[in-house]
Design an enzyme around this catalytic site. Structure first.
Site, PDB file in Angstrom:
ATOM      1  CG  ASP A   1      12.714  23.313 -10.446  1.00  0.00           C
ATOM      2  OD1 ASP A   1      12.926  22.330 -11.168  1.00  0.00           O
ATOM      3  OD2 ASP A   1      11.932  23.655  -9.576  1.00  0.00           O
TER       4      ASP A   1
ATOM      5  N   GLY B   1      14.521  27.993 -16.425  1.00  0.00           N
ATOM      6  CA  GLY B   1      14.215  29.417 -16.902  1.00  0.00           C
ATOM      7  C   GLY B   1      14.742  30.564 -16.598  1.00  0.00           C
ATOM      8  CB  THR B   2      15.817  31.581 -13.098  1.00  0.00           C
ATOM      9  OG1 THR B   2      14.463  31.644 -12.554  1.00  0.00           O
ATOM     10  CG2 THR B   2      16.626  33.122 -12.734  1.00  0.00           C
TER      11      THR B   2
ATOM     12  CG  ASN C   1      -0.120   0.116   2.400  1.00  0.00           C
ATOM     13  OD1 ASN C   1       0.980   0.105   2.634  1.00  0.00           O
ATOM     14  ND2 ASN C   1      -0.880   0.382   3.432  1.00  0.00           N
TER      15      ASN C   1
ATOM     16  CG  HIS D   1      15.752  28.858  -2.028  1.00  0.00           C
ATOM     17  ND1 HIS D   1      16.266  29.097  -3.104  1.00  0.00           N
ATOM     18  CD2 HIS D   1      14.915  29.845  -1.814  1.00  0.00           C
ATOM     19  CE1 HIS D   1      15.683  29.868  -3.894  1.00  0.00           C
ATOM     20  NE2 HIS D   1      14.805  30.327  -3.146  1.00  0.00           N
TER      21      HIS D   1
ATOM     22  CE  LYS E   1      14.279  35.879 -10.492  1.00  0.00           C
ATOM     23  NZ  LYS E   1      14.607  34.523 -10.693  1.00  0.00           N
TER      24      LYS E   1
ATOM     25  CG  ASP F   1      19.964  30.689  -8.770  1.00  0.00           C
ATOM     26  OD1 ASP F   1      19.949  30.775  -7.308  1.00  0.00           O
ATOM     27  OD2 ASP F   1      19.054  30.847  -9.531  1.00  0.00           O
TER      28      ASP F   1
ATOM     29  NE  ARG G   1      12.257  25.555  -5.328  1.00  0.00           N
ATOM     30  CZ  ARG G   1      12.254  24.751  -6.497  1.00  0.00           C
ATOM     31  NH1 ARG G   1      12.429  25.543  -7.641  1.00  0.00           N
ATOM     32  NH2 ARG G   1      12.141  23.712  -6.577  1.00  0.00           N
TER      33      ARG G   1
END
Length: 329
Positions: free
Chosen positions: A237, A240-241, A49, A142, A205, A233, A108
């Site tokens: 992820d 995009g950044t 399960n 982070h 940004k 950074d 985050r």
């Protein structure tokens, strides 16, 4: 008069034991080799399960336990597994339990951006404490404030020396500018500028709060024209950044863009975005597993295991973790 002594002396030698979850046993094995130990044999499996079962095949009574888990996908399963490992250690009378989470889960979600939202990073810290963890060890949180979420000692490790040493050799003689992809990474970027003795640039940004993982790059502030830019950074992820930041740098005359990040989450379109970008190299560490299908020629992966091993040794020997970073930790 009685000649009996007050109290009783026993062998007080300490015993370091390293425990690995199933998320990334290869990293735990690297750490074990660096420490000169073996990971403790365990029974770890799922019931039909989905419930997780943990049992240690050796006595852990009185040991200094280090429970290592890399929180990759599926992140909730591996978090629950680590919590169960910690609970089992507590009930088996381990003397001290240190949770080693190279990539801290839910990092985050460290504050409320709007009303009716959780602070999940705090919840994770509370869960670890409730399970029985005495100490937490993580790499490049982070935000530094997460250290205050856990009610106990936190060893916040930095991958900067590892990444910077590689790039110093790779970019020797180049005119370097360190670039922060947003205002939140400026403090980290400043540490890079101190290490490399180079100028700093910032990319301003703005995110749309209603659309996750969507970034709008506005403008570059700083000297980048004709220079090799190192975008720094804590994680990549969906990329995009990073890719939009690289586009902005090239539009402002950058000669080359190299990316340095600690955690390679590499979700969804990340690999395609990196391969199709003008970024020449992406340097990350193996805090998270990077399977062959998520790698490309641009990607360089450095091992974080020696840093984790050294930090574990310092904790076990009651030494100074801060000394690993020249007092800056």
């Amino acid at each position: 008069m009685s000649t009996r002594s007050i109290g009783r002396k026993i062998d007080s030698s300490k015993n370091l034991m390293l425990f690995s979850g199933r998320a990334y046993p290869e990293l735990a094995q690297e750490v074990a080799v660096h420490l000169g130990v073996e990971t403790v044999p365990m029974q770890l499996y799922d019931f039909a399960n989905g419930e997780i079962f943990v049992r240690f095949e050796e006595s852990v009574r009185g040991c200094d336990a280090f429970a290592l888990q890399s929180h990759t996908v599926p992140i909730n399963q591996w978090l629950m597994e680590q919590l169960i490992m910690v609970d089992a250690l507590k009930r088996a009378s381990a003397k001290r339990i240190t949770v080693v989470a190279p990539f801290y889960p839910y990092a985050r979600q460290d504050k409320k951006h709007r009303g009716r939202e959780p602070i999940s990073a705090r919840l994770v810290a509370d869960l670890l404490k409730a399970a029985g963890a005495n100490r937490l060890m993580a790499v490049d949180l982070h935000t530094a404030q997460i250290q205050g979420f856990f009610d106990g000692p936190v060893d916040h490790l930095f991958a900067l020396p590892l990444l910077a040493e590689y790039l110093e050799n790779r970019l020797r003689g180049a005119d370097i500018t360190v670039v922060s992809p947003d205002a939140g990474r400026v403090r980290v970027a400043e540490r890079w500028t101190d290490r490399l003795n180079s100028p700093l640039a910032i990319i301003h940004k703005r995110r749309n709060p209603l659309i996750p993982n969507e970034v709008k790059v506005n403008e570059v502030v700083g000297e980048v024209e004709g220079r090799t830019c190192i975008l720094v950074d804590d994680m990549i992820d969906t990329a995009g950044t990073i890719t939009k930041a690289a586009d902005a740098l090239f539009e402002n005359g950058a000669a080359d863009v190299v990316v340095a990040a600690t955690h390679g989450v590499l979700s969804g379109p990340a690999l395609d975005r990196l391969k199709n970008s003008r970024i020449s190299e992406v340097v990350i560490t193996n805090t998270l597993p990077i399977p062959p299908e998520r790698r490309c020629d641009k990607l360089t992966v450095l091992s974080i295991a020696p840093l984790l091993g050294d930090a574990i040794s310092q904790v076990f020997e009651d030494g100074s973790v801060t000394s690993l970073f020249d007092g800056d930790a």
